[in-house]
Design an enzyme around this catalytic site. Sequence first.
Site, short mmCIF file in Angstrom:
data_model
loop_
_atom_site.label_atom_id
_atom_site.label_comp_id
_atom_site.label_asym_id
_atom_site.label_seq_id
_atom_site.Cartn_x
_atom_site.Cartn_y
_atom_site.Cartn_z
N HIS A 145 17.04 39.18 35.49
CA HIS A 145 18.09 40.07 34.97
C HIS A 145 18.33 41.16 36.00
O HIS A 145 17.38 41.72 36.56
CB HIS A 145 17.66 40.71 33.64
CG HIS A 145 17.64 39.74 32.51
ND1 HIS A 145 18.79 39.33 31.88
CD2 HIS A 145 16.61 39.10 31.92
CE1 HIS A 145 18.45 38.46 30.93
NE2 HIS A 145 17.14 38.29 30.94
N ARG A 160 18.91 44.37 23.15
CA ARG A 160 18.72 43.65 24.41
C ARG A 160 17.25 43.55 24.83
O ARG A 160 16.93 42.88 25.80
CB ARG A 160 19.51 44.32 25.54
CG ARG A 160 20.99 44.23 25.38
CD ARG A 160 21.68 44.80 26.62
NE ARG A 160 23.07 45.07 26.38
CZ ARG A 160 24.06 44.20 26.54
NH1 ARG A 160 23.79 42.98 26.95
NH2 ARG A 160 25.30 44.55 26.31
N THR A 165 19.56 44.11 35.43
CA THR A 165 19.14 45.39 34.86
C THR A 165 17.79 45.23 34.18
O THR A 165 17.36 44.11 33.88
CB THR A 165 20.17 45.90 33.82
OG1 THR A 165 20.21 44.99 32.71
CG2 THR A 165 21.56 46.03 34.42
N HIS A 219 18.97 37.11 24.51
CA HIS A 219 18.63 37.83 23.29
C HIS A 219 18.94 37.06 22.01
O HIS A 219 18.59 37.51 20.93
CB HIS A 219 19.37 39.17 23.26
CG HIS A 219 19.45 39.82 24.61
ND1 HIS A 219 18.34 40.27 25.28
CD2 HIS A 219 20.51 40.04 25.43
CE1 HIS A 219 18.72 40.77 26.45
NE2 HIS A 219 20.03 40.63 26.56
N TYR A 254 25.77 47.15 36.83
CA TYR A 254 25.61 45.92 37.60
C TYR A 254 25.98 46.04 39.07
O TYR A 254 25.79 45.09 39.82
CB TYR A 254 26.43 44.80 36.95
CG TYR A 254 26.04 44.55 35.52
CD1 TYR A 254 24.84 43.91 35.21
CD2 TYR A 254 26.84 44.98 34.47
CE1 TYR A 254 24.46 43.70 33.90
CE2 TYR A 254 26.47 44.77 33.14
CZ TYR A 254 25.28 44.13 32.87
OH TYR A 254 24.90 43.92 31.57
#
Length: 167
Positions: free
Chosen positions: A102, A113, A104, A82, A22
């Site tokens: 998101h 995920r 990532t 999720h 992150y």
Amino acid sequence: MKILVIQGPNLNMLGHRDPRLYGMVTLDQIHEIMQTFVKQGNLDVELEFFQTNFEGEIIDKIQESVGSDYEGIIINPGAFSHTSIAIADAIMLAGKPVIEVHLTNIQAREEFRKNSYTGAACGGVIMGFGPLGYNMALMAMVNILAEMKAFQEAQKNNPNNPINNQK
């Protein structure tokens, strides 16, 4: 135009949470980057930021946006992406454009995920670009809302539109 930015669980820990994934940017810094993007682009946009670690509060905030002056929602539901059919249902009931972000690329992460119930309910998903993804979502939202307004104006001014011919 007024856009609601909803941040889900653990995003308040950005800057401390797994920097390999992150980075070191905090949530406050992401919000500052978005505000700077609005100012530098001379965008007629007001942003409201909301962060919570609780699923029900996200649902409440989305429901509060119905019938409000929010024209669109940018949401990072975090791990609720999720698991939460309830948030997905709220998104579908929002009656306005919703874009999921998101930091990532969830498609490159663990198997659990890779599915996003909430993303499937949104108009689009931006992932894998780190903090830049929020500005990408903001630019997309501004363009979507501008196109919607232009379409509504065209319909309002169309003499062949039966709604315009009612007395």
